[in-house]
Design an enzyme around this catalytic site. Structure first.
Site, PDB file in Angstrom:
ATOM      1  N   CYS A  25       0.855  -1.181   0.000  1.00 39.66           N
ATOM      2  CA  CYS A  25       0.000   0.000   0.000  1.00 39.66           C
ATOM      3  C   CYS A  25       0.892   1.233   0.000  1.00 39.66           C
ATOM      4  O   CYS A  25       1.809   1.346   0.817  1.00 39.66           O
ATOM      5  CB  CYS A  25      -0.902  -0.015   1.232  1.00 39.66           C
ATOM      6  SG  CYS A  25      -2.129   1.286   1.230  1.00 39.66           S
ATOM      7  N   HIS A  68      -9.657  18.930  -3.560  1.00 38.34           N
ATOM      8  CA  HIS A  68      -9.311  19.045  -2.134  1.00 38.34           C
ATOM      9  C   HIS A  68     -10.021  18.014  -1.256  1.00 38.34           C
ATOM     10  O   HIS A  68     -10.546  18.352  -0.193  1.00 38.34           O
ATOM     11  CB  HIS A  68      -9.576  20.467  -1.622  1.00 38.34           C
ATOM     12  CG  HIS A  68      -8.596  21.457  -2.177  1.00 38.34           C
ATOM     13  ND1 HIS A  68      -8.504  22.753  -1.749  1.00 38.34           N
ATOM     14  CD2 HIS A  68      -7.645  21.323  -3.149  1.00 38.34           C
ATOM     15  CE1 HIS A  68      -7.549  23.377  -2.419  1.00 38.34           C
ATOM     16  NE2 HIS A  68      -7.022  22.526  -3.282  1.00 38.34           N
ATOM     17  N   GLU A 146      -2.221  12.227 -14.227  1.00 38.11           N
ATOM     18  CA  GLU A 146      -1.851  12.157 -12.815  1.00 38.11           C
ATOM     19  C   GLU A 146      -0.574  12.956 -12.555  1.00 38.11           C
ATOM     20  O   GLU A 146      -0.372  13.514 -11.482  1.00 38.11           O
ATOM     21  CB  GLU A 146      -1.646  10.695 -12.432  1.00 38.11           C
ATOM     22  CG  GLU A 146      -1.606  10.442 -10.960  1.00 38.11           C
ATOM     23  CD  GLU A 146      -1.447   8.965 -10.655  1.00 38.11           C
ATOM     24  OE1 GLU A 146      -2.387   8.366 -10.138  1.00 38.11           O
ATOM     25  OE2 GLU A 146      -0.368   8.417 -10.942  1.00 38.11           O
TER      26      GLU A 146
HETATM   27 ZN    ZN Z   1      -0.647   8.651  -6.488  1.00 34.40          ZN
END
Ligand code: ZN
Length: 168
Positions: A25, A68, A146
């Protein structure tokens, strides 16, 4: 067949996430995501595929909802997610995160990858576009960047009998 594309401008949002994959993770971190969209189809009576201004406004509204927030993948197979009083508790092995509910946006996905975000934004965009009559779209593609040079795309094709606003 025609195609319109919108990108850049203010179609972006900043959000926090972590991804679990391969039994690991990531740490909590954030991205400045940028959204783009490509609409393909035939021309309307007004001789456009889709009004650019309207399209950008619609995407901006979707971005505002994401902006946000910590993005929570509600269908994650790897995270143990619990909703408590005004809080979300998320566990992964011996790690435990607690977020105030107002900081969290729950998404109906299994992971907050750019691919899933593109799919989610595309779904939201289709919902908005459905309300518009007279469109003759054959597909909608959404890109979610991204990081610079790292974009995932999701394309949703419309079957001829299910084109939003098409006349039978
Ligand atoms: Zn990321």
């Amino acid at each position: 067949m025609y195609r319109v594309e919108v990108e850049k401008g203010n179609m972006s949002f900043s959000a926090a996430h972590f991804i679990s994959f391969g039994g690991k993770c990531e740490r909590l971190h954030g991205h400045n995501y940028a959204v783009s969209a490509i609409l393909e189809g035939n021309l309307t009576e007004d001789r456009y595929v889709f009004d650019f201004v309207e399209l950008k406004k619609t995407i901006r509204r979707i971005c505002d909802r994401l902006d946000h927030h910590f993005l929570l993948p509600m269908q994650s197979q790897h995270l143990d997610i619990k909703e408590a009083d005004e809080e979300w508790e998320i566990r992964f092995e011996n790690r435990r995160y607690v977020f105030p509910a107002e900081d969290v946006l729950v998404l109906p996905v299994d992971s907050i990858t750019a691919e899933r975000l593109a799919e989610y934004v595309c779904g939201q965009l289709i919902e908005s576009v459905k309300e518009q009559e007279r469109l003759s779209l054959t597909s909608i593609t959404v890109g979610v960047e991204e990081a610079p040079g790292q974009t995932a795309f999701y394309q949703h094709p419309f079957q001829r009998d299910k084109i939003p606003g098409s006349t039978p």
